[in-house]
Design a protein around this motif. Structure first.
Motif, short mmCIF file in Angstrom:
data_model
loop_
_atom_site.label_atom_id
_atom_site.label_comp_id
_atom_site.label_asym_id
_atom_site.label_seq_id
_atom_site.Cartn_x
_atom_site.Cartn_y
_atom_site.Cartn_z
N TYR A 20 33.62 33.01 27.80
CA TYR A 20 32.75 31.71 27.37
C TYR A 20 32.45 31.98 25.78
N PRO A 21 32.43 31.07 25.27
CA PRO A 21 32.13 29.56 25.53
C PRO A 21 33.71 29.29 25.87
N LYS A 22 33.77 28.07 26.50
CA LYS A 22 34.84 27.61 27.14
C LYS A 22 36.18 27.53 26.18
N GLU A 23 35.97 27.14 25.20
CA GLU A 23 37.02 26.89 24.15
C GLU A 23 37.24 28.33 23.56
N GLU A 24 36.27 28.80 22.91
CA GLU A 24 36.40 30.19 22.10
C GLU A 24 36.61 31.44 22.88
N LYS A 25 36.14 31.45 24.13
CA LYS A 25 36.36 32.46 25.09
C LYS A 25 36.01 33.82 24.44
N ILE A 26 34.79 34.07 24.01
CA ILE A 26 34.57 35.30 23.07
C ILE A 26 33.92 36.25 24.03
N LEU A 27 33.13 35.93 25.17
CA LEU A 27 32.41 36.78 25.89
C LEU A 27 32.64 36.79 27.27
N SER A 28 32.77 37.78 27.96
CA SER A 28 33.05 38.10 29.49
C SER A 28 31.60 37.41 30.23
N LEU A 29 31.91 36.67 30.96
CA LEU A 29 30.87 36.00 31.83
C LEU A 29 30.17 37.16 32.77
N LYS A 30 30.85 38.06 33.50
CA LYS A 30 30.54 39.03 34.34
C LYS A 30 30.70 40.65 33.80
N GLY A 31 30.88 40.50 32.48
CA GLY A 31 31.00 42.04 31.90
C GLY A 31 32.45 42.51 32.63
N CYS A 32 32.20 43.70 33.23
CA CYS A 32 33.43 44.57 33.91
C CYS A 32 32.91 44.58 35.37
N LYS A 33 32.12 43.46 36.02
CA LYS A 33 31.33 43.77 37.09
C LYS A 33 32.55 43.50 38.03
N THR A 34 33.58 42.87 38.11
CA THR A 34 34.47 42.70 39.12
C THR A 34 35.93 43.09 38.73
N VAL A 35 35.95 44.14 37.72
CA VAL A 35 37.17 44.53 37.34
C VAL A 35 37.97 45.46 38.54
N ALA A 36 37.31 46.23 39.26
CA ALA A 36 37.81 46.95 40.40
C ALA A 36 38.51 46.17 41.36
N SER A 37 37.91 44.68 41.51
CA SER A 37 38.45 44.11 42.77
C SER A 37 39.86 43.41 42.07
N LYS A 38 40.01 43.20 40.71
CA LYS A 38 41.02 42.51 40.18
C LYS A 38 42.05 43.65 40.09
N VAL A 39 41.74 44.96 39.76
CA VAL A 39 42.80 45.72 39.64
C VAL A 39 43.51 45.98 40.98
N ASN A 40 42.76 45.73 42.16
CA ASN A 40 43.17 45.92 43.44
C ASN A 40 44.23 45.06 43.82
N LEU A 41 44.21 43.86 43.06
CA LEU A 41 45.33 42.67 43.26
C LEU A 41 46.69 43.10 42.92
N TYR A 42 46.49 43.99 41.94
CA TYR A 42 47.91 44.35 41.11
C TYR A 42 48.26 45.93 41.63
N TYR A 43 47.24 46.66 42.05
CA TYR A 43 47.75 47.98 42.49
C TYR A 43 47.34 48.35 44.03
#
Length: 312
Positions: free
Chosen positions: A289-312
């Motif tokens: 967010y913000p929607k257009e600029e996309k500067i900051l992560s809404l959840k930080g790194c909270k769900t990174v592990a689950s995202k990585v699991n989709l690829y590995y």
């Protein structure tokens, strides 16, 4: 059966028992410098290279821990309140402190973690919780003065519970003949996260460098926000009124570049050397967010592990 044979058996048995004793003694955690000793360089490196995007927290935590432990008799227990939105690294920071102070890290018997919704879920039992919490802190500090207490979800904790631990945080030699001045108290809270994010976003959109954000920009407003927010847990508590919290530490919202670092670290923890294109792709699946600029992560790194699991 010869005497020499019997002597040999006896000696072997004695040696075996000595070995068992030594193994037990070495694995039985104690409250001394062999088990509790600050790895200054280790903490400095971990904060600098593993806690991504948190230059303010890195500096304040390092100075606070080093200052407290270098003082033979501190004036009071070290009390730090870590604030920021979910996924910015508050829990991870407390783990890094534990790792570099206690030989057993978070598994140390001298570290005690409380999660509000898990350990204190029922409002009608507040009086019981207060008594149990006081007894637990007193008992463990009696056994080991250098105990560490971590309170997660402070924004969900009843103010009565927070006020219950106030006597342990005071500038005093002892409370009922127990000295708490070498203990460490760490509070983790989402309260103030929106204010921190709002300030950071405005700062970045003005074209200023993230690293030029100083503690002075946020600390006073943060402490006031925590004190006046009736959903903060700290709301109108004696801890703030009596100035017993040594440091209010803001955790800034993360940018895309920090999420990339989180993805790379998560892959490394799995023993995978990720392709940079894949790392960028995974980081891009997070919400910004913000929607257009996309500067900051809404959840930080909270769900990174689950995202990585989709690829590995």
């Amino acid at each position: 059966m010869s005497d020499m044979y019997l002597i040999g058996i006896g000696l072997a048995l004695v040696m075996a028992l000595v070995g068992l004793y030594n193994n037990w003694f070495q694995s039985s955690e104690c409250c001394n410098d062999n088990w509790i000793s600050l790895n200054r360089k280790g903490l400095e490196n971990d904060l600098a290279y593993k806690l991504f995007g948190q230059h303010i927290a890195n500096e304040v935590i390092l100075k606070a821990i080093k200052g407290s432990l270098s003082t033979p008799v501190p004036k009071k227990p070290l009390t730090m309140s870590l604030h920021g939105n979910s996924g910015t690294g508050k829990n991870f920071a407390s783990q890094l402190i534990a790792k570099n102070l206690y030989k057993n890290g978070m598994e140390s018997q001298h570290i005690h973690m409380f999660v509000s919704t898990l350990h204190f879920p029922h409002l009608q039992l507040i009086d019981q919780y207060q008594n149990e919490l006081r007894a637990w802190i007193r008992g463990n500090v009696t056994k080991c003065p250098r105990s560490m207490f971590i309170f997660d979800e402070m924004d969900k904790m009843h103010p009565g519970l927070i006020n219950a631990i106030k006597p342990f945080l005071e500038y005093t030699n002892d409370v009922d003949k127990v000295d708490y001045r070498k203990a460490i108290f760490i509070f983790l809270s989402n309260t103030g996260g929106d204010k921190i994010s709002e300030f950071t976003l405005g700062f970045l959109m003005d074209g200023k460098e993230r690293e030029s954000i100083k503690l002075d920009h946020l600390e006073e407003d943060l402490s006031l926000a925590v004190f006046n927010n009736n959903n903060s847990g700290f709301w109108q508590t004696n801890l703030i009124q009596a100035n017993l919290i040594d440091h209010f530490i803001p955790f800034l919202p993360l940018e895309f570049k920090h999420v990339v670092l989180c993805v790379r670290a998560e892959l490394a923890s799995k023993g995978v050397e990720g392709n940079e294109n894949i790392i960028t792709t995974i980081a891009s699946t997070m919400v910004y967010y913000p929607k257009e600029e996309k500067i900051l992560s809404l959840k930080g790194c909270k769900t990174v592990a689950s995202k990585v699991n989709l690829y590995y």
